[in-house]
Scaffold this motif. Sequence first.
Motif, PDB file in Angstrom:
ATOM      1  N   LEU A 297      79.942  38.582 -84.489  1.00  0.00           N
ATOM      2  CA  LEU A 297      78.612  38.001 -84.519  1.00  0.00           C
ATOM      3  C   LEU A 297      78.298  37.390 -83.159  1.00  0.00           C
ATOM      4  O   LEU A 297      79.068  36.585 -82.632  1.00  0.00           O
ATOM      5  CB  LEU A 297      78.518  36.914 -85.591  1.00  0.00           C
ATOM      6  CG  LEU A 297      78.360  37.363 -87.046  1.00  0.00           C
ATOM      7  CD1 LEU A 297      78.281  36.139 -87.950  1.00  0.00           C
ATOM      8  CD2 LEU A 297      77.127  38.225 -87.222  1.00  0.00           C
TER       9      LEU A 297
ATOM     10  N   THR B 277      70.340  37.112 -83.496  1.00  0.00           N
ATOM     11  CA  THR B 277      71.693  37.078 -84.043  1.00  0.00           C
ATOM     12  C   THR B 277      72.023  38.501 -84.468  1.00  0.00           C
ATOM     13  O   THR B 277      71.277  39.114 -85.233  1.00  0.00           O
ATOM     14  CB  THR B 277      71.795  36.140 -85.259  1.00  0.00           C
ATOM     15  OG1 THR B 277      71.379  34.830 -84.869  1.00  0.00           O
ATOM     16  CG2 THR B 277      73.240  36.072 -85.765  1.00  0.00           C
TER      17      THR B 277
ATOM     18  N   SER C   5      75.143  41.635 -85.279  1.00  0.00           N
ATOM     19  CA  SER C   5      76.515  42.059 -85.552  1.00  0.00           C
ATOM     20  C   SER C   5      76.802  43.207 -84.595  1.00  0.00           C
ATOM     21  O   SER C   5      76.114  44.230 -84.620  1.00  0.00           O
ATOM     22  CB  SER C   5      76.650  42.512 -87.005  1.00  0.00           C
ATOM     23  OG  SER C   5      77.943  43.034 -87.237  1.00  0.00           O
TER      24      SER C   5
ATOM     25  N   THR D 294      79.237  33.834 -78.792  1.00  0.00           N
ATOM     26  CA  THR D 294      79.669  34.110 -80.164  1.00  0.00           C
ATOM     27  C   THR D 294      79.152  33.007 -81.080  1.00  0.00           C
ATOM     28  O   THR D 294      78.941  31.866 -80.658  1.00  0.00           O
ATOM     29  CB  THR D 294      81.204  34.185 -80.265  1.00  0.00           C
ATOM     30  OG1 THR D 294      81.771  32.949 -79.797  1.00  0.00           O
ATOM     31  CG2 THR D 294      81.748  35.340 -79.436  1.00  0.00           C
ATOM     32  N   THR D 295      78.944  33.356 -82.338  1.00  0.00           N
ATOM     33  CA  THR D 295      78.441  32.388 -83.296  1.00  0.00           C
ATOM     34  C   THR D 295      79.140  32.574 -84.632  1.00  0.00           C
ATOM     35  O   THR D 295      79.605  33.668 -84.949  1.00  0.00           O
ATOM     36  CB  THR D 295      76.913  32.529 -83.479  1.00  0.00           C
ATOM     37  OG1 THR D 295      76.450  31.527 -84.399  1.00  0.00           O
ATOM     38  CG2 THR D 295      76.544  33.904 -84.022  1.00  0.00           C
ATOM     39  N   LYS D 296      79.203  31.485 -85.388  1.00  0.00           N
ATOM     40  CA  LYS D 296      79.761  31.539 -86.742  1.00  0.00           C
ATOM     41  C   LYS D 296      78.665  31.376 -87.785  1.00  0.00           C
ATOM     42  O   LYS D 296      78.926  31.446 -88.974  1.00  0.00           O
ATOM     43  CB  LYS D 296      80.819  30.447 -86.921  1.00  0.00           C
ATOM     44  CG  LYS D 296      82.029  30.630 -86.007  1.00  0.00           C
ATOM     45  CD  LYS D 296      83.002  29.490 -86.159  1.00  0.00           C
ATOM     46  CE  LYS D 296      84.177  29.647 -85.204  1.00  0.00           C
ATOM     47  NZ  LYS D 296      85.108  28.494 -85.271  1.00  0.00           N
ATOM     48  N   GLU D 297      77.444  31.149 -87.290  1.00  0.00           N
ATOM     49  CA  GLU D 297      76.334  30.946 -88.207  1.00  0.00           C
ATOM     50  C   GLU D 297      75.966  32.255 -88.889  1.00  0.00           C
ATOM     51  O   GLU D 297      75.668  33.254 -88.224  1.00  0.00           O
ATOM     52  CB  GLU D 297      75.116  30.412 -87.449  1.00  0.00           C
ATOM     53  CG  GLU D 297      73.924  30.126 -88.329  1.00  0.00           C
ATOM     54  CD  GLU D 297      72.742  29.602 -87.543  1.00  0.00           C
ATOM     55  OE1 GLU D 297      71.697  29.360 -88.159  1.00  0.00           O
ATOM     56  OE2 GLU D 297      72.865  29.442 -86.317  1.00  0.00           O
ATOM     57  N   VAL D 298      76.008  32.272 -90.191  1.00  0.00           N
ATOM     58  CA  VAL D 298      75.678  33.469 -90.957  1.00  0.00           C
ATOM     59  C   VAL D 298      74.187  33.456 -91.257  1.00  0.00           C
ATOM     60  O   VAL D 298      73.699  32.553 -91.950  1.00  0.00           O
ATOM     61  CB  VAL D 298      76.490  33.528 -92.267  1.00  0.00           C
ATOM     62  CG1 VAL D 298      76.105  34.772 -93.066  1.00  0.00           C
ATOM     63  CG2 VAL D 298      77.974  33.514 -91.967  1.00  0.00           C
TER      64      VAL D 298
ATOM     65  N   GLY E 106      77.665  24.488 -86.572  1.00  0.00           N
ATOM     66  CA  GLY E 106      77.075  25.618 -87.272  1.00  0.00           C
ATOM     67  C   GLY E 106      75.560  25.607 -87.222  1.00  0.00           C
ATOM     68  O   GLY E 106      74.917  26.649 -87.103  1.00  0.00           O
TER      69      GLY E 106
ATOM     70  N   GLU F 106      80.039  25.036 -80.276  1.00  0.00           N
ATOM     71  CA  GLU F 106      81.480  25.094 -80.516  1.00  0.00           C
ATOM     72  C   GLU F 106      81.995  23.863 -81.247  1.00  0.00           C
ATOM     73  O   GLU F 106      82.863  23.962 -82.102  1.00  0.00           O
ATOM     74  CB  GLU F 106      82.237  25.237 -79.180  1.00  0.00           C
ATOM     75  CG  GLU F 106      82.441  26.660 -78.739  1.00  0.00           C
ATOM     76  CD  GLU F 106      81.125  27.366 -78.465  1.00  0.00           C
ATOM     77  OE1 GLU F 106      80.924  28.456 -79.020  1.00  0.00           O
ATOM     78  OE2 GLU F 106      80.278  26.849 -77.725  1.00  0.00           O
TER      79      GLU F 106
END
Length: 203
Positions: free
Chosen positions: A2, A48, A50, A77-81, A111, A116
């Motif tokens: 992501l 955002t 993939s 990079t991100t962790k937010e879905v 998030g 980070e």
Amino acid sequence: MLLRLRVSLPDRPGGLGRVAKALGTLGADILQVTVLEREAGRAVDDFTVSWPGQVTPAEAGERLSVVPGVRVEGVWTTKEVPGSALDYDLLSHVVAEPGRGLATLVDALPGLCGAEWSLAVADGMVRHASLAAPESFELPAPPPRAVAVDARELRLMLLPVLDHGVHLVVARAAAGPVFHRAEIERAVRIVDVVAKLAARTVS
């Protein structure tokens, strides 16, 4: 993987479509688009995506920068879905446990802000820190209002919570862009709500 990509592009019909087409040609699947700014004939958008394989943020930025008229301001990079409701989840947790309101907020800010880590500083001490945050942090001159700071290796957002005597620090890797004013305004509103809920704690 992501990734979030911040791009500046001409604000005219078809501009967004050209970026979307370029991303699709490169194999990226667009999950979300956020418009941050539209003025002076240009728009600033966050995508955002993939991205298949092990492409690095730098490589992704280089590939997209060849689109005419597009300026890549940052890729990280991100962790937010996309589609998740992190802000509502945060408020639900704070309402359930207002005494832990600020700690819950610190844990949630990375998030919510595409960052980070985050931490809360008071009287020169770290009072609470999210995962990946440093154990100690030297706060620049505490600002009276929320500001973005472009540090050497980090992009920082400083958020004073004056009623609670703390300053929140949100950190993004240098590969990402400086926090946009739209991101700061959103964070300020969230912090304000959480601070008011936390202040209602019955001792």
